[in-house]
Design an enzyme around this catalytic site. Structure first.
Site, mmCIF file in Angstrom:
data_model
loop_
_atom_site.group_PDB
_atom_site.id
_atom_site.type_symbol
_atom_site.label_atom_id
_atom_site.label_comp_id
_atom_site.label_asym_id
_atom_site.label_seq_id
_atom_site.Cartn_x
_atom_site.Cartn_y
_atom_site.Cartn_z
ATOM 1 N N GLU A 231 -26.554 17.463 14.556
ATOM 2 C CA GLU A 231 -26.489 16.128 14.447
ATOM 3 C C GLU A 231 -27.681 15.669 13.626
ATOM 4 O OE1 GLU A 231 -27.726 14.328 18.286
ATOM 5 O OE2 GLU A 231 -27.615 12.051 17.369
ATOM 6 N N LYS A 233 -29.786 12.998 11.176
ATOM 7 C CA LYS A 233 -30.592 11.472 11.179
ATOM 8 C C LYS A 233 -31.340 11.118 10.195
ATOM 9 C CE LYS A 233 -33.023 9.268 14.812
ATOM 10 N NZ LYS A 233 -34.010 9.143 16.033
ATOM 11 N N ASP A 265 -23.925 10.147 14.767
ATOM 12 C CA ASP A 265 -24.469 9.261 15.791
ATOM 13 C C ASP A 265 -24.585 7.904 14.892
ATOM 14 O OD1 ASP A 265 -26.271 7.337 16.780
ATOM 15 O OD2 ASP A 265 -26.911 9.382 18.231
ATOM 16 N N HIS A 268 -27.710 6.589 13.304
ATOM 17 C CA HIS A 268 -28.496 7.190 12.406
ATOM 18 C C HIS A 268 -28.202 7.270 10.974
ATOM 19 C CE1 HIS A 268 -29.404 10.415 15.789
ATOM 20 N NE2 HIS A 268 -29.705 9.336 16.163
ATOM 21 N N HIS A 292 -21.557 10.538 18.572
ATOM 22 C CA HIS A 292 -22.724 9.686 19.640
ATOM 23 C C HIS A 292 -22.616 8.437 19.416
ATOM 24 C CE1 HIS A 292 -25.661 13.131 20.676
ATOM 25 N NE2 HIS A 292 -24.564 13.323 21.040
#
Ligand code: RNT
Ligand code: ZN
Length: 424
Positions: A231, A233, A265, A268, A292
């Protein structure tokens, strides 16, 4: 507050069915498809990402839950009880997404690199009894060895090794979940690593992160049991200037390590950058995605999911591209300023509502209009769809699935608050 009667829901549905049929949309087929989609509810909404470690520390890693609404879960049993209520308020059968800090160690201190399936036995029993698949996450934050803002990308090999071992242990727990429950567990790695202010070296932490991730993923696990996701960000609180695990970093990583899922996500990215447009692009290169579903608001990336244009766009992409079979839908928000069970119910119901709206689109018709270059008809159709009675189909779906219709769920939350949460 009164919920509509069953008779009113059915009558409204019949009219709605007719309106959609006129556009060639089969509302029954849409509901059947919707019932097949399991959303992974994130356990951490229930206790503000606290977890149950002995001497569990403050939440760190550039994320924060704000608010002090009473009644948060203090034990795993309380969290499961709260989740049981949330699942009853949400139509369909859904999964649970756990973090490593939700281990139950029977009062023993267990280092994060020592955790094993035995610490999640009660979660597995509960999941099996309730038909929930489980997903998992190593917890690379809220820990003394993460206190200086680096974990898998740390310059100290001993600190890196600790987090590698934690992630290895987490993948094995994930594989155990998948084996025990007969449905693959998605184990998602997110780390906060980065700098508050402008770094002098953006490269070295990323080189170390590649090395650590390769060590974490070295052990081959059966994808029927465990699938790994990474993931990205853009920034965190106190990590405003640089994040080692950026989007470009993980996209390259996932593509170059076949079988690795990319996690997008929704909170992000840059405030005007949306993940709906990334889905069809990255799925040309990676087999599967983890989402997400979240909502960014200014500095925060984790507000309760509301029925925004972007939420609808995400679900439209999954339906239009026929990507539902390659996408694992998870939620990621934590709001401590409202009833936490209601937060799960509202956010998950919204994700499902948006998905239903997408399933009620006349996709073939829109494609024909577009292929014919008739953008006038495409615009007219898309705008017309916004006013069609999807709410009547949603109410009928809730009724059929035995979930509360309309604001009925709020009454149940209030009763639980009065009878259980208020006593905490
Ligand atoms: C943080 C990431 C991550 C966390 C959870 C708790 O910005 O979104 O997914 O929210 O792991
Ligand atoms: Zn996330």
């Amino acid at each position: 507050m009164q919920s509509p009667t069953d008779r009113a829901v059915r009558a409204a549905y019949e009219l709605a069915q007719e309106r959609y049929a006129a556009l060639g949309v089969d509302t029954e087929a849409a509901m059947t498809r919707l019932a097949q989609v399991a959303i992974s509810l994130h356990c951490w909404q229930g206790d503000d990402v606290g977890g149950f470690e002995i001497d569990g520390g403050e939440l760190s890693g550039g994320i924060a839950a704000t608010g002090n609404y009473p009644g948060k879960a203090r034990t795993a049993d309380e969290l499961r009880a709260d989740l049981d209520v949330a699942y009853r308020l949400i139509p369909g059968d859904h999964r649970l997404n756990l973090h490593a800090i939700y281990a139950e160690t029977g009062g023993q201190r267990v280092a994060r690199n020592q955790i094993g399936p035995e610490h999640f036995a009660a979660w597995v029993d509960w999941a099996r009894a309730n038909g929930h698949g489980l997903d998992f996450n190593p917890t690379c934050f809220s820990h003394p060895l993460a206190a200086d803002g680096f974990t898998l990308a740390h310059q100290d090999p001993a600190v890196r090794q600790f987090w590698v071992e934690h992630c290895v242990a987490s993948r094995r727990i994930g594989a155990h979940f998948g084996r025990a429950l007969g449905t693959p567990c998605v184990t998602n790695i997110w780390i906060p690593d980065g700098h508050k202010d402008t770094p002098a070296d953006r490269l070295a932490p990323r080189q170390r992160l590649i090395e650590s991730l390769d060590a974490v993923l070295a052990e081959k696990l059966d994808p029927q049991h465990n699938r790994d996701a990474v993931e990205a960000k853009l920034f965190g609180l106190g990590f405003e200037s640089y994040t080692a695990g950026s989007h470009e970093f993980y996209m390259g990583y996932a593509i170059s390590r076949p079988g690795t899922l990319l996690c997008l996500d929704a909170g992000h990215f840059h405030p005007t950058e949306v993940i709906s447009d990334k889905i069809s692009a990255v799925l040309l290169y990676v087999d599967e995605l983890l989402l997400h579903v979240s909502r960014g608001v200014r500095w925060d990336s984790d507000h309760v999911v509301t029925l925004t244009d972007e939420l609808q766009a995400i679900m439209q992409e999954l339906v239009r591209g026929d990507f539902l079979g390659r996408t694992h839908i998870g939620l990621d928000f934590f709001d401590a300023s409202i009833n936490r069970v209601a937060a799960w119910a509202i956010g998950t119901r919204n994700a499902l509502r948006a998905l239903l709206m997408a399933l009620l689109e006349p996709t073939a018709l829109l494609r024909e209009q577009e292929a014919a270059g008739d953008y006038t008809a495409r615009l007219a159709t898309l705008e017309e769809l916004k006013g069609l009675p999807f709410g009547a189909v949603w109410d009928a779906y809730c009724l059929r699935q035995g979930a509360p219709v309309g604001l009925g769920f709020l009454g149940e939350v209030r009763a639980y608050e009065r009878d259980v949460l208020a006593a905490r």
